[in-house]
Design a protein around this motif. Structure first.
Motif, short mmCIF file in Angstrom:
data_model
loop_
_atom_site.label_atom_id
_atom_site.label_comp_id
_atom_site.label_asym_id
_atom_site.label_seq_id
_atom_site.Cartn_x
_atom_site.Cartn_y
_atom_site.Cartn_z
N GLY A 1 -46.24 -21.99 -29.71
CA GLY A 1 -47.38 -21.24 -30.23
C GLY A 1 -47.56 -21.48 -31.72
O GLY A 1 -46.82 -22.22 -32.35
N SER A 2 -48.56 -20.83 -32.28
CA SER A 2 -48.85 -21.04 -33.70
C SER A 2 -47.90 -20.25 -34.60
O SER A 2 -47.63 -20.65 -35.72
CB SER A 2 -50.30 -20.64 -34.00
N VAL A 3 -47.37 -19.14 -34.14
CA VAL A 3 -46.48 -18.31 -34.94
C VAL A 3 -45.23 -17.99 -34.14
O VAL A 3 -45.29 -17.78 -32.94
CB VAL A 3 -47.19 -16.99 -35.34
N GLY A 4 -44.11 -17.95 -34.81
CA GLY A 4 -42.87 -17.55 -34.15
C GLY A 4 -42.20 -18.71 -33.45
O GLY A 4 -42.57 -19.87 -33.60
N ARG A 5 -41.21 -18.37 -32.67
CA ARG A 5 -40.45 -19.42 -31.99
C ARG A 5 -41.09 -19.77 -30.66
O ARG A 5 -41.88 -19.00 -30.11
CB ARG A 5 -39.01 -18.98 -31.81
#
Length: 178
Positions: free
Chosen positions: A165-169
């Motif tokens: 995804g774009s943010v996070g793991r």
């Protein structure tokens, strides 16, 4: 063909070398190789187990527990015996007849009713689903859901892929195997 790799040699060649030089060593192969031919070669090479990365702690622990049981059974059989019977062999290689529930065939920590619920949710989600989403739908934690999903992956009923995804793991996305 996929190859089990070490920095300076092929893992299947290394397995063969181990078998030629150290016949009494038991081997648990941990690899990213998923090809059937690689698995066949490893099994023919006498590996105790074949674990595909990423390693799930529950799966690895299960293998170590099974190996410990095997090791102690083997050493018990060897004590003071020159010959063994078929019953001894069947017990050693885990072909003993099971009596009782069908639950006996499931690993520790996997309950049949929860497994059915998890599988039903995965079947409903054609585009895939995360462990967190499964947990919300069945009323379980993400950790519990992931344990069941990884079990379904290990028995080839479900596939897992990674979504960046774009943010996070990254998240693992589970889908029914087709």
């Amino acid at each position: 063909m996929g190859v089990v790799q070490f920095p300076d040699m092929n893992g299947l060649a290394f397995l063969k070398w181990i078998r030629e030089h150290f016949t009494n060593i038991d081997i648990i192969m941990i690899t990213a190789a998923r090809e059937i031919d690689t698995l066949k070669q490893a099994m023919h090479g006498g590996v105790f187990d074949y674990i595909i990365k990423p390693i799930m702690l529950a799966r690895f622990t299960e293998t170590l527990v099974r190996y410990k049981e095997y090791y102690y059974k083997m050493h018990e059989l060897m004590k003071g015996k020159e010959l063994i019977g078929q019953e001894d062999i069947d017990q050693l290689i885990r072909r003993e007849q099971t009596t009782g529930d069908a639950d006996d065939s499931l690993p520790k920590g996997i309950q049949p009713l929860t497994l059915e619920k998890v599988l039903a949710v995965v079947k409903q989600c054609k585009d895939g689903i995360t462990a967190e989403e499964v947990g919300k739908r069945i009323g379980a934690s993400r950790t519990t859901s992931r344990r069941y999903l990884e079990y379904l992956v290990s028995i080839s009923q479900v596939t897992a892929d990674i979504s960046y995804g774009s943010v996070g793991r990254p998240e693992r996305i589970y889908k029914l195997k087709r």
